[in-house]
Scaffold this active site. Structure first.
Site, PDB file in Angstrom:
ATOM      1  N   THR A  23       0.840  -1.220   0.000  1.00  0.00           N
ATOM      2  CA  THR A  23       0.000   0.000   0.000  1.00  0.00           C
ATOM      3  C   THR A  23       0.867   1.259   0.000  1.00  0.00           C
ATOM      4  OG1 THR A  23      -0.224  -0.057   2.418  1.00  0.00           O
ATOM      5  CG2 THR A  23      -1.989  -1.079   1.134  1.00  0.00           C
ATOM      6  N   PHE A  34      -7.052  -5.118  -0.431  1.00  0.00           N
ATOM      7  CA  PHE A  34      -8.449  -5.485  -0.645  1.00  0.00           C
ATOM      8  C   PHE A  34      -9.352  -4.968   0.464  1.00  0.00           C
ATOM      9  CE2 PHE A  34      -8.106  -9.558  -3.431  1.00  0.00           C
ATOM     10  CZ  PHE A  34      -8.027  -8.757  -4.554  1.00  0.00           C
ATOM     11  N   ARG A  35      -8.882  -5.103   1.715  1.00  0.00           N
ATOM     12  CA  ARG A  35      -9.830  -4.989   2.829  1.00  0.00           C
ATOM     13  C   ARG A  35      -9.759  -3.687   3.611  1.00  0.00           C
ATOM     14  NH1 ARG A  35      -8.534 -10.092   1.954  1.00  0.00           N
ATOM     15  NH2 ARG A  35     -10.209 -11.641   1.886  1.00  0.00           N
ATOM     16  N   ASP A  57       2.362  -8.420  -7.495  1.00  0.00           N
ATOM     17  CA  ASP A  57       2.878  -7.178  -8.073  1.00  0.00           C
ATOM     18  C   ASP A  57       4.366  -7.197  -8.409  1.00  0.00           C
ATOM     19  OD1 ASP A  57       4.145  -6.877  -5.542  1.00  0.00           O
ATOM     20  OD2 ASP A  57       2.492  -5.657  -4.763  1.00  0.00           O
ATOM     21  N   HIS A  75       0.000 -16.800  -4.968  1.00  0.00           N
ATOM     22  CA  HIS A  75      -1.213 -16.391  -5.683  1.00  0.00           C
ATOM     23  C   HIS A  75      -0.909 -15.928  -7.107  1.00  0.00           C
ATOM     24  CE1 HIS A  75      -3.548 -15.735  -1.650  1.00  0.00           C
ATOM     25  NE2 HIS A  75      -3.452 -16.988  -1.988  1.00  0.00           N
ATOM     26  N   CYS A 121      -3.130 -19.613 -20.773  1.00  0.00           N
ATOM     27  CA  CYS A 121      -4.313 -20.379 -21.181  1.00  0.00           C
ATOM     28  C   CYS A 121      -4.707 -21.300 -20.028  1.00  0.00           C
ATOM     29  CB  CYS A 121      -4.008 -21.198 -22.426  1.00  0.00           C
ATOM     30  SG  CYS A 121      -5.321 -22.375 -22.818  1.00  0.00           S
ATOM     31  N   CYS A 150      -4.298 -25.244 -21.657  1.00  0.00           N
ATOM     32  CA  CYS A 150      -3.010 -25.873 -21.999  1.00  0.00           C
ATOM     33  C   CYS A 150      -1.822 -25.155 -21.354  1.00  0.00           C
ATOM     34  CB  CYS A 150      -2.834 -25.965 -23.526  1.00  0.00           C
ATOM     35  SG  CYS A 150      -2.475 -24.389 -24.308  1.00  0.00           S
ATOM     36  N   ASN A 191       1.073  -5.995  11.375  1.00  0.00           N
ATOM     37  CA  ASN A 191      -0.074  -5.545  10.591  1.00  0.00           C
ATOM     38  C   ASN A 191      -0.756  -4.404  11.329  1.00  0.00           C
ATOM     39  OD1 ASN A 191      -1.554  -6.307   8.118  1.00  0.00           O
ATOM     40  ND2 ASN A 191      -3.298  -6.536   9.498  1.00  0.00           N
TER      41      ASN A 191
HETATM   42  P1  NAD Z   1      -5.831  -7.822   2.752  1.00  0.00           P
HETATM   43  O1  NAD Z   1      -6.283  -6.654   1.926  1.00  0.00           O
HETATM   44  O2  NAD Z   1      -6.849  -8.795   3.188  1.00  0.00           O
HETATM   45  O3  NAD Z   1      -5.102  -7.303   4.074  1.00  0.00           O
HETATM   46  C1  NAD Z   1      -4.102  -6.329   4.063  1.00  0.00           C
HETATM   47  C2  NAD Z   1      -3.791  -5.982   5.520  1.00  0.00           C
HETATM   48  O4  NAD Z   1      -2.696  -5.065   5.526  1.00  0.00           O
HETATM   49  C3  NAD Z   1      -4.947  -5.322   6.250  1.00  0.00           C
HETATM   50  O5  NAD Z   1      -5.210  -6.010   7.457  1.00  0.00           O
HETATM   51  C4  NAD Z   1      -4.445  -3.878   6.512  1.00  0.00           C
HETATM   52  O6  NAD Z   1      -4.852  -3.388   7.761  1.00  0.00           O
HETATM   53  C5  NAD Z   1      -2.938  -4.048   6.472  1.00  0.00           C
HETATM   54  N1  NAD Z   1      -2.203  -2.868   5.980  1.00  0.00           N
HETATM   55  C6  NAD Z   1      -2.401  -2.176   4.837  1.00  0.00           C
HETATM   56  N2  NAD Z   1      -1.450  -1.220   4.687  1.00  0.00           N
HETATM   57  C7  NAD Z   1      -0.650  -1.285   5.791  1.00  0.00           C
HETATM   58  C8  NAD Z   1       0.505  -0.565   6.233  1.00  0.00           C
HETATM   59  N3  NAD Z   1       1.034   0.428   5.505  1.00  0.00           N
HETATM   60  N4  NAD Z   1       1.057  -0.910   7.427  1.00  0.00           N
HETATM   61  C9  NAD Z   1       0.522  -1.905   8.199  1.00  0.00           C
HETATM   62  N5  NAD Z   1      -0.552  -2.634   7.800  1.00  0.00           N
HETATM   63  C10 NAD Z   1      -1.124  -2.342   6.620  1.00  0.00           C
HETATM   64  O7  NAD Z   1      -4.634  -8.490   1.954  1.00  0.00           O
HETATM   65  P2  NAD Z   1      -4.114 -10.002   1.939  1.00  0.00           P
HETATM   66  O8  NAD Z   1      -4.093 -10.584   3.303  1.00  0.00           O
HETATM   67  O9  NAD Z   1      -2.875  -9.981   1.126  1.00  0.00           O
HETATM   68  O10 NAD Z   1      -5.230 -10.790   1.111  1.00  0.00           O
HETATM   69  C11 NAD Z   1      -5.803 -10.274  -0.046  1.00  0.00           C
HETATM   70  C12 NAD Z   1      -5.509 -10.993  -1.366  1.00  0.00           C
HETATM   71  O11 NAD Z   1      -5.466  -9.954  -2.329  1.00  0.00           O
HETATM   72  C13 NAD Z   1      -4.178 -11.659  -1.474  1.00  0.00           C
HETATM   73  O12 NAD Z   1      -4.405 -12.968  -1.807  1.00  0.00           O
HETATM   74  C14 NAD Z   1      -3.432 -10.986  -2.652  1.00  0.00           C
HETATM   75  O13 NAD Z   1      -3.177 -11.956  -3.653  1.00  0.00           O
HETATM   76  C15 NAD Z   1      -4.421 -10.050  -3.274  1.00  0.00           C
HETATM   77  N6  NAD Z   1      -3.958  -8.651  -3.512  1.00  0.00           N
HETATM   78  C16 NAD Z   1      -2.674  -8.391  -3.908  1.00  0.00           C
HETATM   79  C17 NAD Z   1      -2.248  -7.076  -4.093  1.00  0.00           C
HETATM   80  C18 NAD Z   1      -0.817  -6.826  -4.524  1.00  0.00           C
HETATM   81  O14 NAD Z   1      -0.240  -7.658  -5.228  1.00  0.00           O
HETATM   82  N7  NAD Z   1      -0.200  -5.724  -4.091  1.00  0.00           N
HETATM   83  C19 NAD Z   1      -3.130  -6.006  -3.877  1.00  0.00           C
HETATM   84  C20 NAD Z   1      -4.463  -6.299  -3.486  1.00  0.00           C
HETATM   85  C21 NAD Z   1      -4.857  -7.635  -3.302  1.00  0.00           C
HETATM   86 ZN    ZN Z   2      -4.420 -23.297 -24.729  1.00  0.00          ZN
END
Ligand code: NAD
Ligand code: ZN
Length: 249
Positions: free
Chosen positions: A29, A36-37, A105, A122, A130, A133, A221
């Site tokens: 972030t 996502f959340r 990412d 993930h 595809c 295949c 977190n």
């Molecule tokens: P999530 O969105 O469920 O949780 C992210 C957590 O990080 C939250 O609890 C939030 O409070 C915390 N957070 C966010 N910024 C923060 C910071 N600066 N400092 C401290 N805490 C912070 O994400 P998840 O558990 O990775 O699960 C979501 C799914 O979404 C994953 O499977 C992933 O594949 C996918 N996803 C990936 C990306 C990416 O590649 N950057 C982005 C969005 C979603």
């Molecule tokens: Zn194919």
């Protein structure tokens, strides 16, 4: 009190030689990629499209390509932040066994950690595949087919459906990556979960597997997670500043 937590984590890191770092969307972030959340996260705008919908509905496939290309400029310009850099420093110090990431990412690799030490459970959003295949298709090719009139890409070999090389909800986990992740979790001397809500399974089993294997578990977190009661240390803090401080202590 808070400062003590950082010192405790620094001491644990300095005593370790085989650390597994497990990351979620929260570590990216600070690079401008929404999670996502969190408030303002992707789920407030878009309900996720699960795998069965992608397979059964052409409109769901179009919507997922629309979202993909809308996010593309953000992904393409994002660079590693202080959190990624601190983990890369641990690699340089020879303390890292592996980075297991739920992120798609590529920012751990961009921070200087070799590809073979980053286990992407993930998948990866920088290319497509595809579903029948497995033939790889580059995004430039998908873009050229899709963007003008939203024509869905098809596999040039078998005509199968093309999807980014990520794992959607409801899609099978990659077998080899999960095997490597489980092995690393069982065989580390410290497991640190960073920026993950720890509610997505089977990914969230990995911290528990590490505990079963005897490693101390640390959770960093902003918010509490359902696994906090299993952890030896929980830090509810911002990731970049915290990890930067830890690797300097
Ligand atoms: P999530 O969105 O469920 O949780 C992210 C957590 O990080 C939250 O609890 C939030 O409070 C915390 N957070 C966010 N910024 C923060 C910071 N600066 N400092 C401290 N805490 C912070 O994400 P998840 O558990 O990775 O699960 C979501 C799914 O979404 C994953 O499977 C992933 O594949 C996918 N996803 C990936 C990306 C990416 O590649 N950057 C982005 C969005 C979603
Ligand atoms: Zn194919």
């Amino acid at each position: 009190m808070k400062g003590d937590e950082v010192q405790t984590l620094a001491d644990m890191v300095n005593d370790s030689r085989s650390i597994v770092i497990f990351t979620g969307a929260g570590i990216s972030t600070e690079s401008g990629i929404p999670d996502f959340r969190s408030p303002g996260g992707l789920w407030e705008k878009n309900r996720p499209i699960d795998f069965s919908e992608f397979i059964s509905s052409a409109e769901a496939r179009r919507e997922s390509w629309r979202r993909k290309f809308a996010m593309d400029s953000v992904m393409a310009t994002a660079v590693p932040n202080a959190g990624h850099q601190a983990i890369s420093n641990l690699h340089q110090q020879g303390r890292l066994k592996a980075v297991i990431t739920q992120n798609i990412d590529g920012l751990h690799q961009a921070s200087g950690i070799p590809d073979q030490e980053v286990i992407e459970i993930h998948g990866n959003t920088t290319y497509a595949k595809c579903l029948d295949c497995g033939t790889r298709m580059e995004l430039d090719e998908v873009r050229a087919v899709f963007l003008p009139d939203e024509v869905l890409p098809e596999c040039g070999h078998c005509g199968g459906l093309i999807k980014t090389a990520t794992i959607s909800f409801g899609q099978a986990m990659p077998v080899e990556e999960m095997r490597r992740a489980t092995e690393a979790a069982l065989d580390c001397d410290l497991f640190i979960a960073i920026g993950s809500s720890l509610v997505v399974y089977p990914a969230a089993e990995l911290p528990l597997i590490a505990r079963q294997g005897g490693a101390p578990l640390v959770i960093l977190n902003r918010e509490p997670t359902p696994l906090d009661s299993y952890a030896d240390l929980v830090l509810n803090r911002e990731i970049g500043d915290t990890l930067a401080a830890v690797t300097k202590l």
